[in-house]
Motif scaffolding. Structure first.
Motif, PDB file in Angstrom:
ATOM      1  N   THR A   1     -42.125 -36.988 -11.049  1.00  0.00           N
ATOM      2  CA  THR A   1     -41.534 -35.775 -10.483  1.00  0.00           C
ATOM      3  C   THR A   1     -42.416 -34.560 -10.740  1.00  0.00           C
ATOM      4  O   THR A   1     -42.675 -33.753  -9.839  1.00  0.00           O
ATOM      5  CB  THR A   1     -40.138 -35.533 -11.082  1.00  0.00           C
ATOM      6  OG1 THR A   1     -39.287 -36.632 -10.764  1.00  0.00           O
ATOM      7  CG2 THR A   1     -39.524 -34.254 -10.528  1.00  0.00           C
ATOM      8  N   LEU A   2     -42.894 -34.408 -11.977  1.00  0.00           N
ATOM      9  CA  LEU A   2     -43.739 -33.265 -12.319  1.00  0.00           C
ATOM     10  C   LEU A   2     -45.084 -33.333 -11.591  1.00  0.00           C
ATOM     11  O   LEU A   2     -45.655 -32.291 -11.235  1.00  0.00           O
ATOM     12  CB  LEU A   2     -43.955 -33.213 -13.832  1.00  0.00           C
ATOM     13  CG  LEU A   2     -42.707 -32.922 -14.671  1.00  0.00           C
ATOM     14  CD1 LEU A   2     -43.039 -32.944 -16.159  1.00  0.00           C
ATOM     15  CD2 LEU A   2     -42.097 -31.577 -14.290  1.00  0.00           C
ATOM     16  N   THR A   3     -45.581 -34.552 -11.374  1.00  0.00           N
ATOM     17  CA  THR A   3     -46.840 -34.702 -10.633  1.00  0.00           C
ATOM     18  C   THR A   3     -46.688 -34.204  -9.199  1.00  0.00           C
ATOM     19  O   THR A   3     -47.557 -33.495  -8.681  1.00  0.00           O
ATOM     20  CB  THR A   3     -47.286 -36.172 -10.619  1.00  0.00           C
ATOM     21  OG1 THR A   3     -47.497 -36.609 -11.965  1.00  0.00           O
ATOM     22  CG2 THR A   3     -48.579 -36.356  -9.832  1.00  0.00           C
ATOM     23  N   TYR A   4     -45.579 -34.568  -8.552  1.00  0.00           N
ATOM     24  CA  TYR A   4     -45.350 -34.091  -7.188  1.00  0.00           C
ATOM     25  C   TYR A   4     -45.191 -32.573  -7.179  1.00  0.00           C
ATOM     26  O   TYR A   4     -45.740 -31.880  -6.314  1.00  0.00           O
ATOM     27  CB  TYR A   4     -44.116 -34.751  -6.583  1.00  0.00           C
ATOM     28  CG  TYR A   4     -43.910 -34.381  -5.134  1.00  0.00           C
ATOM     29  CD1 TYR A   4     -44.614 -35.032  -4.129  1.00  0.00           C
ATOM     30  CD2 TYR A   4     -43.029 -33.362  -4.773  1.00  0.00           C
ATOM     31  CE1 TYR A   4     -44.444 -34.683  -2.801  1.00  0.00           C
ATOM     32  CE2 TYR A   4     -42.850 -33.003  -3.447  1.00  0.00           C
ATOM     33  CZ  TYR A   4     -43.562 -33.672  -2.463  1.00  0.00           C
ATOM     34  OH  TYR A   4     -43.401 -33.306  -1.147  1.00  0.00           O
ATOM     35  N   GLY A   5     -44.454 -32.057  -8.144  1.00  0.00           N
ATOM     36  CA  GLY A   5     -44.287 -30.604  -8.224  1.00  0.00           C
ATOM     37  C   GLY A   5     -45.622 -29.894  -8.407  1.00  0.00           C
ATOM     38  O   GLY A   5     -45.868 -28.854  -7.784  1.00  0.00           O
ATOM     39  N   PHE A   6     -46.505 -30.464  -9.234  1.00  0.00           N
ATOM     40  CA  PHE A   6     -47.812 -29.847  -9.436  1.00  0.00           C
ATOM     41  C   PHE A   6     -48.651 -29.926  -8.170  1.00  0.00           C
ATOM     42  O   PHE A   6     -49.352 -28.965  -7.810  1.00  0.00           O
ATOM     43  CB  PHE A   6     -48.543 -30.545 -10.584  1.00  0.00           C
ATOM     44  CG  PHE A   6     -49.960 -30.063 -10.772  1.00  0.00           C
ATOM     45  CD1 PHE A   6     -50.204 -28.833 -11.348  1.00  0.00           C
ATOM     46  CD2 PHE A   6     -51.035 -30.829 -10.358  1.00  0.00           C
ATOM     47  CE1 PHE A   6     -51.508 -28.376 -11.512  1.00  0.00           C
ATOM     48  CE2 PHE A   6     -52.338 -30.383 -10.517  1.00  0.00           C
ATOM     49  CZ  PHE A   6     -52.573 -29.150 -11.105  1.00  0.00           C
ATOM     50  N   GLY A   7     -48.588 -31.050  -7.474  1.00  0.00           N
ATOM     51  CA  GLY A   7     -49.361 -31.203  -6.240  1.00  0.00           C
ATOM     52  C   GLY A   7     -48.992 -30.166  -5.198  1.00  0.00           C
ATOM     53  O   GLY A   7     -49.864 -29.570  -4.556  1.00  0.00           O
ATOM     54  N   VAL A   8     -47.700 -29.925  -5.020  1.00  0.00           N
ATOM     55  CA  VAL A   8     -47.285 -28.938  -4.015  1.00  0.00           C
ATOM     56  C   VAL A   8     -47.483 -27.512  -4.533  1.00  0.00           C
ATOM     57  O   VAL A   8     -47.664 -26.581  -3.740  1.00  0.00           O
ATOM     58  CB  VAL A   8     -45.832 -29.168  -3.560  1.00  0.00           C
ATOM     59  CG1 VAL A   8     -45.680 -30.543  -2.947  1.00  0.00           C
ATOM     60  CG2 VAL A   8     -44.849 -28.974  -4.697  1.00  0.00           C
ATOM     61  N   ALA A   9     -47.469 -27.325  -5.870  1.00  0.00           N
ATOM     62  CA  ALA A   9     -47.761 -26.005  -6.423  1.00  0.00           C
ATOM     63  C   ALA A   9     -49.190 -25.593  -6.097  1.00  0.00           C
ATOM     64  O   ALA A   9     -49.471 -24.400  -5.890  1.00  0.00           O
ATOM     65  CB  ALA A   9     -47.532 -25.987  -7.928  1.00  0.00           C
ATOM     66  N   LEU A  10     -50.105 -26.569  -6.040  1.00  0.00           N
ATOM     67  CA  LEU A  10     -51.476 -26.272  -5.630  1.00  0.00           C
ATOM     68  C   LEU A  10     -51.500 -25.707  -4.213  1.00  0.00           C
ATOM     69  O   LEU A  10     -52.270 -24.786  -3.907  1.00  0.00           O
ATOM     70  CB  LEU A  10     -52.342 -27.536  -5.704  1.00  0.00           C
ATOM     71  CG  LEU A  10     -52.746 -28.019  -7.096  1.00  0.00           C
ATOM     72  CD1 LEU A  10     -53.498 -29.349  -6.992  1.00  0.00           C
ATOM     73  CD2 LEU A  10     -53.612 -26.985  -7.802  1.00  0.00           C
ATOM     74  N   ALA A  11     -50.656 -26.269  -3.337  1.00  0.00           N
ATOM     75  CA  ALA A  11     -50.564 -25.752  -1.970  1.00  0.00           C
ATOM     76  C   ALA A  11     -50.040 -24.324  -1.980  1.00  0.00           C
ATOM     77  O   ALA A  11     -50.535 -23.457  -1.240  1.00  0.00           O
ATOM     78  CB  ALA A  11     -49.661 -26.644  -1.122  1.00  0.00           C
ATOM     79  N   GLY A  12     -49.026 -24.042  -2.798  1.00  0.00           N
ATOM     80  CA  GLY A  12     -48.496 -22.687  -2.903  1.00  0.00           C
ATOM     81  C   GLY A  12     -49.533 -21.712  -3.427  1.00  0.00           C
ATOM     82  O   GLY A  12     -49.633 -20.575  -2.944  1.00  0.00           O
TER      83      GLY A  12
END
Length: 294
Positions: free
Chosen positions: A198-209
């Motif tokens: 879950t945290l990995t997915y959150g970090f991946g999309v945070a890079l997009a943000g």
């Protein structure tokens, strides 16, 4: 016009433009590579989340009076939390299914997110002022280097290289890779694999943000800004190799430069040069430049 007739300033300005675009390609494709390489999900909503990061920064500055630097930190966190909600409520049920299901779900999320912002702000862009600290340009003698664009390149490289180091060279990164290959074994060592995913997915999309906030002062903030970019970013990921962290970084930067220099030599071809490179690479090496052959 012969190559020798093109002034140095034209080459350098397009090289800088290519590096800036390449920085966005690298950061966005890095997020895609992290999510696909560790979660095995093709995240088509990445462009919409990039747009969301830019809009959140604009909203924070417009409605709440927060400065650029505060939103550069806050917007990626909010986008990451939104990604965590997506992963926990929808994506986690699709990990064992075909990639197509994740692609269709994230494409649907893209349509919803873009539709929400379009209903409130239309399709016209919102102006976003460059932070005062980075306004102006530096005279290098052969060209003027815009301070903000130099900052974008430096910040993108720093974030990309730090992400690569954490995933490839640290114990946390080894846990992430092991958790995707053999989750039961990793859980036997007391590691919460679902939380880690879950945290990995959150970090991946945070890079997009984060990339969206960096892009906001350069291009107008628009609900369609992500959809105009995501196809090129997917091409970058394919060329670099699906799931390859360093491949995404190097390929994104290189293709941005190639695209920029093509604008000098053959402007009409600059919009398709990335896809021409993709076709050539797939013909010669289907797994991508840095991908692993199965």
């Amino acid at each position: 016009m012969a190559i020798t007739d093109i002034p140095l300033s034209a080459w350098m300005s397009q090289l800088l433009l290519g590096l800036v675009n390449g920085s966005f390609y690298a950061m966005l494709s890095l997020g895609l590579a992290v999510i696909f390489g560790l979660l095995n999900v093709i995240n088509f909503s990445h462009g919409a989340l990039y747009m969301m990061g830019a809009f959140l920064a604009w909203m924070g500055m417009t409605y709440f009076g927060l400065n650029y630097w505060a939103m550069l930190a806050l917007a990626p966190i909010v986008v990451g939390l939104f990604g965590i909600v997506i992963e926990k409520t929808m994506l986690r049920w699709l990990y064992k299914l075909d990639h197509l299901y994740g692609l269709l779900l994230t494409f649907g999320i893209t349509l919803v997110v873009e539709g929400v912002f379009r209903s409130f702000y239309g399709v016209s862009g919102q102006p976003f002022e460059t932070p005062a600290l980075l306004q102006g340009a530096t005279d290098l003698g052969f060209m003027f280097l815009p301070n903000y664009r130099a900052f974008v390149v430096a910040a993108s490289l720093a974030v990309c290289l730090l992400t690569w180091y954490v995933i490839e060279k640290t114990k946390l990164g080894s846990y992430l890779r092991a958790g995707t290959e053999n989750p039961k074994l990793v859980e036997a060592f007391g590691i919460n694999v679902p939380l880690m995913v879950t945290l990995t997915y959150g970090f991946g999309v945070a890079l997009a943000g984060f990339a969206g906030v960096l892009a906001a002062p350069i291009i107008q903030v628009s609900p369609l800004m992500g959809s105009n970019l995501i196809i090129v970013v997917f091409a970058v990921v394919v060329i670099g190799g699906m799931g390859s962290i360093m491949g995404s970084i190097l390929t994104g930067l290189a293709l941005g430069v190639i695209e920029g220099l093509t604008r000098v030599l053959y402007p009409e071809g600059s919009s398709v040069v990335v896809f021409v490179v993709m076709v050539i690479v797939l013909l010669l090496r289907p797994a991508g430049l840095f991908g692993k052959e199965k």
